[in-house]
Design an enzyme around this catalytic site. Structure first.
Site, short mmCIF file in Angstrom:
data_model
loop_
_atom_site.label_atom_id
_atom_site.label_comp_id
_atom_site.label_asym_id
_atom_site.label_seq_id
_atom_site.Cartn_x
_atom_site.Cartn_y
_atom_site.Cartn_z
N GLU A 1 -40.22 71.12 88.79
CA GLU A 1 -41.25 70.11 89.00
C GLU A 1 -40.68 68.87 89.68
OE1 GLU A 1 -43.91 72.46 88.18
OE2 GLU A 1 -44.54 70.40 88.46
N ASP B 1 -42.31 64.53 124.03
CA ASP B 1 -42.80 65.27 122.87
C ASP B 1 -44.29 65.11 122.68
OD1 ASP B 1 -40.10 64.85 120.46
OD2 ASP B 1 -40.72 66.53 121.73
N ARG C 1 -32.87 67.03 116.84
CA ARG C 1 -33.23 67.25 118.24
C ARG C 1 -33.38 65.94 119.00
NH1 ARG C 1 -38.46 66.58 119.55
NH2 ARG C 1 -38.47 68.11 121.25
N PRO D 1 -43.84 66.64 96.91
CA PRO D 1 -45.26 66.70 97.28
C PRO D 1 -45.91 65.32 97.19
CG PRO D 1 -44.75 68.31 95.55
CD PRO D 1 -43.54 67.45 95.72
N1 LIG Z 1 -41.60 67.76 101.18
C1 LIG Z 1 -42.27 68.43 100.52
C2 LIG Z 1 -43.18 69.27 99.81
C3 LIG Z 1 -43.06 69.97 98.59
C4 LIG Z 1 -41.95 69.99 97.61
C5 LIG Z 1 -40.77 69.25 97.84
C6 LIG Z 1 -39.78 69.21 96.87
C7 LIG Z 1 -39.94 69.93 95.69
C8 LIG Z 1 -39.18 70.06 94.51
C9 LIG Z 1 -39.87 70.89 93.64
N2 LIG Z 1 -41.04 71.25 94.25
C10 LIG Z 1 -42.05 72.13 93.65
C11 LIG Z 1 -43.19 71.32 93.13
C12 LIG Z 1 -44.46 71.82 93.30
C13 LIG Z 1 -45.56 71.08 92.81
C14 LIG Z 1 -45.35 69.90 92.13
C15 LIG Z 1 -46.52 69.12 91.56
N3 LIG Z 1 -46.70 69.46 90.15
C16 LIG Z 1 -47.34 70.77 90.00
C17 LIG Z 1 -48.13 70.72 88.73
C18 LIG Z 1 -48.24 69.27 88.34
C19 LIG Z 1 -47.60 68.49 89.49
C20 LIG Z 1 -44.07 69.41 91.95
C21 LIG Z 1 -42.98 70.13 92.47
C22 LIG Z 1 -41.11 70.68 95.48
C23 LIG Z 1 -42.11 70.74 96.44
N4 LIG Z 1 -44.20 70.65 98.40
N5 LIG Z 1 -45.04 70.39 99.43
C24 LIG Z 1 -44.45 69.55 100.30
N6 LIG Z 1 -45.03 69.08 101.46
#
Ligand SMILES: N#Cc1c(-c2ccc3ccn(Cc4ccc(CN5CCCC5)cc4)c3c2)n[nH]c1N
Length: 243
Positions: free
Chosen positions: A115, A173, A158, A88
């Site tokens: 996380e 695209d 793609r 994220p």
């Molecule tokens: N690309 C992409 C992504 C992802 C993504 C990608 C990879 C992983 C691995 C684990 N998670 C779950 C997660 C969810 C939230 C947090 C933040 N924490 C929450 C409370 C304190 C901070 C950390 C991990 C992931 C989520 N989410 N959204 C995107 N666009």
């Protein structure tokens, strides 16, 4: 191109064997290997996570397991590879990213869960001379990296020669000219009293091109004004600006 994906949920990546991507793999245009991260655990519980130092919610993925996995899947050496870590907190993954990665020989995707992955795994990979990209597919929160990998692999694959039946599709695209594409129509000419725009049935290719550009400009202005602002100054001609 060879793509490796490391995950604790290999079945999440099964869609990569389906349809267009599955056919590309069968035709040898692309190699995809999915690895179960638990293969590199050594305890009876196959533990891949542990509590975060400093406290906080959730668990963090252990560096030892990831380190052994990436040592095997992504050995440092002459063949360049890029390690992609969805998160994220990543830089935005865009069509520009997809185009750049489409030129790579190898992409290795590390799917985090909980996380995320202990930061030292990325530091160690960079120290071994591996390009590491931390990317996000959008401003919303998922539960893990697998869905993001499906999105990114499809966007990259793609663009590879031979994968799309019609190479013009990728060239035309959305975003290829910086605009969203306009509406599309097919037969019948009238459906539920809704008619296909006359210009599209008229055969005047210049008028059709103008109509499509006008609809793309309208749609982009309405839905993604940020894309218009990002266009180079000379991207819009007088006719465009009149829309
Ligand atoms: N690309 C992409 C992504 C992802 C993504 C990608 C990879 C992983 C691995 C684990 N998670 C779950 C997660 C969810 C939230 C947090 C933040 N924490 C929450 C409370 C304190 C901070 C950390 C991990 C992931 C989520 N989410 N959204 C995107 N666009």
């Amino acid at each position: 191109m060879r793509i490796d994906v490391v995950t604790i949920f290999p079945a999440y990546l099964d869609p990569l064997r389906e349809a267009l991507l599955g056919r590309a793999v069968e035709r040898g245009l692309l190699e995809i290997a999915v690895h179960d991260l638990r293969r590199w655990t050594h305890d009876v519980h196959q533990a891949v996570d542990d509590a975060p130092y400093g406290g906080g919610p959730g668990m963090v993925m252990r560096p030892q397991v990831w380190g052994e996995a990436l040592d095997e899947v992504l050995p440092a050496g002459p063949q360049p590879a890029r390690l992609v870590v969805p998160t994220p907190a990543g830089r935005p993954f865009t069509q520009t990213t997809a185009r750049a990665w489409a030129d790579e020989q190898r992409l290795v995707f590390a799917c985090g869960r909980y996380e995320g992955i202990d930061e030292r795994v990325l530091l160690d990979a960079r120290a071994r001379g591996i390009e590491v990209d931390e990317v996000s597919i959008g401003d919303y929160v998922l539960v893990g990296g697998e869905v993001a990998v499906l999105v990114m692999v499809e966007a990259v694959a793609r663009l590879l020669p031979g994968v799309l039946g019609n190479p013009r599709s990728a060239a035309e695209d959305s975003f290829s000219d910086g605009l969203l594409e306009g509406p599309s129509y097919t037969r019948p000419e009238t459906w539920r009293e809704l008619a296909v725009p006359d210009v599209l049935r008229g055969g005047n290719h210049a008028a059709i091109a103008r109509w499509r550009r006008d609809r793309a400009l309208e749609r982009t202005r309405d839905r993604r004004p940020d894309l218009l602002d990002a266009l180079p100054p000379d991207a819009l001609d007088a006719a465009d600006r009149a829309v």
